[in-house]
Write an enzyme that holds these catalytic residues in place. Structure first.
Site, short mmCIF file in Angstrom:
data_model
loop_
_atom_site.label_atom_id
_atom_site.label_comp_id
_atom_site.label_asym_id
_atom_site.label_seq_id
_atom_site.Cartn_x
_atom_site.Cartn_y
_atom_site.Cartn_z
N CYS B 18 0.83 -1.21 0.00
CA CYS B 18 0.00 0.00 0.00
C CYS B 18 0.86 1.26 0.00
CB CYS B 18 -0.90 -0.02 1.23
SG CYS B 18 -1.87 1.48 1.47
N PRO B 19 0.63 2.27 -0.81
CA PRO B 19 -0.52 2.42 -1.71
C PRO B 19 -0.22 2.02 -3.16
CG PRO B 19 0.64 4.50 -1.60
CD PRO B 19 1.44 3.50 -0.77
#
Lengths: 190, 81
Positions: B18-19
């Protein structure tokens, strides 16, 4: 009902032409109001410059940009270090004041301990393939995120606008940030 | 779960967390034409929820399928406009 036979009983009512003009006017106003603010907006104020606190604004900014948001991140005080090309590569993490870290405060306060905890975190970041701060900034810039560096704190910290990544906006203050927040759908202080 | 759509491009974000899976999916979908389908290969377990959330909150994309394979999560996203 015929369209070209006005109702004789409504002499003081607006004519068809007047109504048509009014409808056009309203449709134009509606089109303007909806097209102008098509994209959602997010405004983040980034005030912290430790390694751990640099991540949330950058992760949210790049993700919001992926959602199609117009994103502005206003960096002030230690948050400026995230945009500082050199300092952003050496952001530190301290165990002092953070009881969740595995080092007791009395030990964490010893000279050199911040480097140790920072190294630990950097190793975890590398081992997990977590994006680096530099990568997140470059990615966010590519995606159109606007990074702003607060002018008052640039002067206060003796930074120079050349110290920041290319594409960072300088020469902005609290009023700019406030205007962005007023226009935004999401406002965050980090 | 095949033959319902043709895959135009494959994006490999295995290892990324993430991200990045969402961010790179967005960049890759920008390069596709309307109606084309992007296959995303990820190892981040959070990508199941994140790409779903991104697709439902983003104009012009549609999540057509997700598969949880052995250690690899597959996502199929169509560009709709």
């Amino acid at each position: 009902m015929s369209t070209d036979t006005p109702d004789a009983s409504a002499d003081d009512a607006p004519s068809r032409a007047e109504l048509a003009a009014r409808v056009d006017e309203l449709e134009d106003a509606l089109a303007e109001a909806t097209s102008e603010d098509d994209a959602k907006k997010m405004s983040i104020i980034a005030t912290k410059g430790t390694l751990d606190m640099a991540y949330p604004p950058l992760i949210l900014a790049s993700t919001a940009a992926a959602f199609g948001y117009d994103v502005t991140v206003f960096h002030t005080f230690w948050g400026l270090d995230i945009l500082h090309e050199e300092r952003s590569k050496n952001l530190k993490l301290s165990s002092v004041g953070n009881p969740n870290m595995p080092v007791p405060n009395a030990v964490a306060a010893l000279p050199g301990m911040d480097s140790v905890t920072t190294k630990m975190m950097e190793k975890k970041i590398a081992d997990n393939d977590t994006a680096t701060i530099e990568e997140l900034i470059e990615t966010s810039l590519d995606m159109g995120v606007e990074f702003q560096a607060c002018q008052m704190t640039i002067d206060l910290m003796d930074y120079d606008e050349d110290n920041f990544y290319d594409g960072v906006t300088t020469g902005v203050g609290a009023a700019t940030a406030l205007q962005d927040m007023a226009d935004a759908d999401i406002q965050l202080l980090v | 779960m095949s033959a319902e759509f043709d895959i135009t491009e494959t994006l490999d974000v295995k290892g990324a967390s993430c991200p990045m899976p969402v961010v790179k999916t967005k960049s890759a979908i920008d390069d596709l034409a309307e109606g084309e389908v992007l296959e995303v290969l990820a190892t981040d377990p959070g990508s199941m929820s994140d790409i779903d959330g991104w697709a439902s909150g983003t104009e012009g994309v549609e999540l057509v399928d997700q598969e949880e394979g052995d250690e690899v999560y597959k996502h199929y996203v169509r560009k709709t406009e």
